[in-house]
Scaffold this motif. Structure first.
Motif, short mmCIF file in Angstrom:
data_model
loop_
_atom_site.label_atom_id
_atom_site.label_comp_id
_atom_site.label_asym_id
_atom_site.label_seq_id
_atom_site.Cartn_x
_atom_site.Cartn_y
_atom_site.Cartn_z
N SER A 1 8.57 0.87 -2.55
CA SER A 1 8.72 2.23 -2.04
C SER A 1 7.38 2.83 -1.68
O SER A 1 6.35 2.47 -2.21
CB SER A 1 9.42 3.10 -3.09
N ASP A 2 7.44 3.77 -0.74
CA ASP A 2 6.26 4.52 -0.33
C ASP A 2 6.50 5.96 -0.74
O ASP A 2 7.04 6.75 0.02
CB ASP A 2 6.05 4.40 1.18
N GLN B 1 4.58 8.44 -1.16
CA GLN B 1 3.88 9.50 -0.42
C GLN B 1 4.77 9.98 0.73
O GLN B 1 4.74 11.15 1.09
CB GLN B 1 2.54 9.01 0.10
N LYS B 2 5.59 9.07 1.27
CA LYS B 2 6.55 9.47 2.30
C LYS B 2 7.54 10.48 1.75
O LYS B 2 8.15 11.21 2.50
CB LYS B 2 7.34 8.24 2.78
N GLU C 1 7.04 13.13 0.13
CA GLU C 1 6.54 14.49 0.00
C GLU C 1 7.29 15.43 0.93
O GLU C 1 7.66 15.07 2.05
CB GLU C 1 5.04 14.54 0.33
N LYS D 1 5.71 16.76 -4.53
CA LYS D 1 5.26 15.37 -4.53
C LYS D 1 6.09 14.55 -5.51
O LYS D 1 6.27 14.95 -6.66
CB LYS D 1 3.79 15.30 -4.94
N LYS E 1 14.77 11.87 -1.61
CA LYS E 1 13.61 10.98 -1.48
C LYS E 1 13.10 10.52 -2.84
O LYS E 1 12.74 9.36 -3.01
CB LYS E 1 12.49 11.68 -0.69
N GLY F 1 11.34 7.28 -1.80
CA GLY F 1 10.63 7.93 -0.70
C GLY F 1 11.40 7.94 0.61
O GLY F 1 10.94 8.52 1.58
N LEU F 2 12.57 7.32 0.63
CA LEU F 2 13.36 7.28 1.86
C LEU F 2 14.18 8.56 2.02
O LEU F 2 14.78 9.04 1.06
CB LEU F 2 14.34 6.10 1.84
N SER F 3 14.23 9.07 3.25
CA SER F 3 15.12 10.20 3.54
C SER F 3 16.54 9.66 3.60
O SER F 3 16.77 8.44 3.66
CB SER F 3 14.75 10.83 4.88
N GLU G 1 16.92 7.53 6.68
CA GLU G 1 16.29 6.22 6.55
C GLU G 1 17.11 5.31 5.65
O GLU G 1 17.28 4.13 5.93
CB GLU G 1 14.87 6.35 5.99
#
Length: 129
Positions: free
Chosen positions: A2-3, A5-6, A8, A21, A92, A97-99, A102
């Motif tokens: 996962s990312d 930071q995405k 946020e 965050k 997220k 971190g996925l919407s 996504e």
């Protein structure tokens, strides 16, 4: 992988922009308090101010003293102005971190196994439970 930071999400409170965050601490505390993503989502969609305060407190990493200002900040901007960004942040946070868009795109394209997910039953929001 996962990312986060995405994950946020920027919101406006008290006339200033703040960034929610994702963190393991926020995830753990919200999961413990609300048990499932679906229960928290339901409370946020209903405009539950207590749930909003809890999400904001942990998403903004606010101290106890700073969090005391949240009810007034929510009152000033209005509950309905916060529903969408808080729901987006929580989705997220609970989905690497996925919407939602996504996540569904990966679900539909078959990339879910690679993204660490499975069928709808593994996502409490989409499974309705």
């Amino acid at each position: 992988m996962s990312d986060l930071q995405k994950g946020e999400v920027v919101i406006v409170l008290g006339g200033a922009a703040h960034t929610l965050k994702p963190s393991l601490d926020a995830f753990s505390r919200l999961a413990a308090r609300f048990e499932t993503h679906a229960k928290l989502h339901e409370k946020l969609m209903a405009g539950d101010v207590s749930a909003m305060i809890t999400v904001l407190r942990h998403g903004l990493k606010m101290s106890d003293s700073a969090a005391k200002a949240l009810p007034n900040m929510i009152f000033q901007c209005g509950v309905h102005a916060l529903i969408d960004p808080l729901v987006d942040y929580v989705f997220k946070l609970f989905n690497g971190g996925l919407s939602a868009e996504e996540w569904l795109s990966r679900q539909n394209s078959g990339d879910v196994a690679e993204a660490g997910g499975g069928g709808d039953a593994e996502n409490p929001l989409l499974a309705g439970g």
